[in-house]
Design an enzyme around this catalytic site. Sequence first.
Site, PDB file in Angstrom:
ATOM      1  N   GLU A   1       0.826  -1.204   0.000  1.00  0.00           N
ATOM      2  CA  GLU A   1       0.000   0.000   0.000  1.00  0.00           C
ATOM      3  C   GLU A   1       0.861   1.256   0.000  1.00  0.00           C
ATOM      4  O   GLU A   1       0.551   2.235  -0.687  1.00  0.00           O
ATOM      5  CB  GLU A   1      -0.921   0.004   1.218  1.00  0.00           C
TER       6      GLU A   1
ATOM      7  N   PRO B   1      12.264 -14.923  -0.076  1.00  0.00           N
ATOM      8  CA  PRO B   1      11.011 -15.134   0.667  1.00  0.00           C
ATOM      9  C   PRO B   1      10.284 -13.831   0.947  1.00  0.00           C
ATOM     10  O   PRO B   1      10.899 -12.769   1.059  1.00  0.00           O
ATOM     11  CB  PRO B   1      11.487 -15.789   1.962  1.00  0.00           C
ATOM     12  N   ARG B   2       8.962 -13.923   1.062  1.00  0.00           N
ATOM     13  CA  ARG B   2       8.152 -12.748   1.382  1.00  0.00           C
ATOM     14  C   ARG B   2       8.571 -12.156   2.717  1.00  0.00           C
ATOM     15  O   ARG B   2       8.578 -10.946   2.901  1.00  0.00           O
ATOM     16  CB  ARG B   2       6.672 -13.153   1.409  1.00  0.00           C
TER      17      ARG B   2
ATOM     18  N   GLU C   1       5.899  -5.546 -10.340  1.00  0.00           N
ATOM     19  CA  GLU C   1       7.292  -5.088 -10.376  1.00  0.00           C
ATOM     20  C   GLU C   1       8.160  -5.947 -11.291  1.00  0.00           C
ATOM     21  O   GLU C   1       8.875  -5.409 -12.150  1.00  0.00           O
ATOM     22  CB  GLU C   1       7.860  -5.024  -8.960  1.00  0.00           C
TER      23      GLU C   1
ATOM     24  N   PRO D   1       2.642  -9.247  -8.995  1.00  0.00           N
ATOM     25  CA  PRO D   1       3.602  -9.522 -10.063  1.00  0.00           C
ATOM     26  C   PRO D   1       4.010  -8.295 -10.870  1.00  0.00           C
ATOM     27  O   PRO D   1       4.760  -8.409 -11.841  1.00  0.00           O
ATOM     28  CB  PRO D   1       2.819 -10.479 -10.967  1.00  0.00           C
TER      29      PRO D   1
ATOM     30  N   MET E   1      15.981  -7.029   2.914  1.00  0.00           N
ATOM     31  CA  MET E   1      14.843  -6.169   2.612  1.00  0.00           C
ATOM     32  C   MET E   1      15.256  -5.074   1.637  1.00  0.00           C
ATOM     33  O   MET E   1      16.350  -4.539   1.712  1.00  0.00           O
ATOM     34  CB  MET E   1      14.288  -5.561   3.903  1.00  0.00           C
ATOM     35  N   GLY E   2      14.358  -4.757   0.719  1.00  0.00           N
ATOM     36  CA  GLY E   2      14.575  -3.639  -0.186  1.00  0.00           C
ATOM     37  C   GLY E   2      15.501  -3.930  -1.347  1.00  0.00           C
ATOM     38  O   GLY E   2      15.948  -2.994  -2.018  1.00  0.00           O
ATOM     39  N   GLU E   3      15.799  -5.210  -1.621  1.00  0.00           N
ATOM     40  CA  GLU E   3      16.718  -5.535  -2.710  1.00  0.00           C
ATOM     41  C   GLU E   3      16.064  -6.340  -3.837  1.00  0.00           C
ATOM     42  O   GLU E   3      16.763  -6.837  -4.711  1.00  0.00           O
ATOM     43  CB  GLU E   3      17.922  -6.318  -2.178  1.00  0.00           C
TER      44      GLU E   3
END
Length: 433
Positions: free
Chosen positions: A70, A273-274, A343, A341, A314-316
Amino acid sequence: METEAMKTQMFLPVYRAAAQSLAPFSGLFLRRRAQRGKEELARLGERRGQAGLARPDGRLAWLHGASVGEGLALLPLVDRLIGKGFHVLVTTGTVASARILAQRLPSGAFHQYAPLDAPRFIERFLDHWRPDLFLLAESEIWPNMICAVHARAIPIASVNARLSPRSFARWRLAPSFISALLSRIDICLAQSEDDAGRLLQLGAPRVVAAGNLKYDVEAPPADPDRLRALFTGLGPRPVWIAASTHAGEEALALSAHKRLVRQLPDLLTIVAPRHAIRGDEITALARAAGLETAQRSRGEAPGASTQVYVADTMGELGLFYRLANVIFVGKSLVGQGGQNPIEPAKLGSAILHGPHVGNFIDVYAALDQGGGAFVVNDADDLAGRLAFLFSNPRDLRQAAEASRESVAAMGGAADRVMRALEPYVAAMIVSGQ
């Protein structure tokens, strides 16, 4: 006989009183969440309405989204609001979203954690920030927050608004209550005609189907030096990614790898992984399967003999998406609803996914019909589709381009949202705000 309207009039004060009574226990609640990694200890004050930054002079737009998806979907509006002379405050409620937005927000915008929905925290927050415009993303409906902003005559817009059939059915059990909240929102800008219809039925006074903002979000960035280092280390070997996976899907990805490696001995499978916190678990799973594995969070880089690379940072994702042009998107084989999907599609990747994609049904339908995505039902299907694409590079290129074109064709929501917000912005200019 007690009417629904009477129940609503009673429920709002009851909800407010309950939230107020629980506020003194918020410190204990938040500290326990911080111990589990779900809050930032140094920023707990923000969750109680205590600002971590000074308010800038001039007009301020407050944009709120629940978490990563979001928050990122709001970025196209952030850029456009800054262009109209606003400072932009973005609030979310998760650690992951805070870290990612810190990397993605442009100059003129900043992040704070959203206050808990208790009156004293909301009022403290509003006293400090004094927003001129409030945008709520997707399905965020917080009664105290909405009522407090409305009471200060601040325009409220629900943007990228969605309401699933399940949520719609639940809200219909309390129609006057949801109508009382939606009536305080000046305009709902829905993702689809179906969402718009459900919001109208529940009592939203003004609804426009503007489209999904997620199609207008720029592809995630990648550090060029890190990308170059990974490309150099990998060399010309086949690479695919199992992205945003949930528990159970990693085992299927590893099983597919073991089938494929007979045909493609230098194959590299990247598992992202998420939830990055599961990295150790996935690394152990891969090593137990006899696969040579490296783990990103431990500073390990994939070498020539690495078979599985666990991308648990994170963020990569933008970095890893650029390493492969075929990507499986998770929460679609195990679990329900699928992950986003858009991105990887924007970066020109063929998309593989399981049958459970109800959270993003429109985009998956467009990708499937356009030839940019393919449904797989199990590890055998996954291995078979990967084998076909790696063996037929022309088909892989065509699928990747079709994927890019499908999501590009669905853009434009940000401009439609800004056109709908223009009367509110113009009124501020006229009044000198």
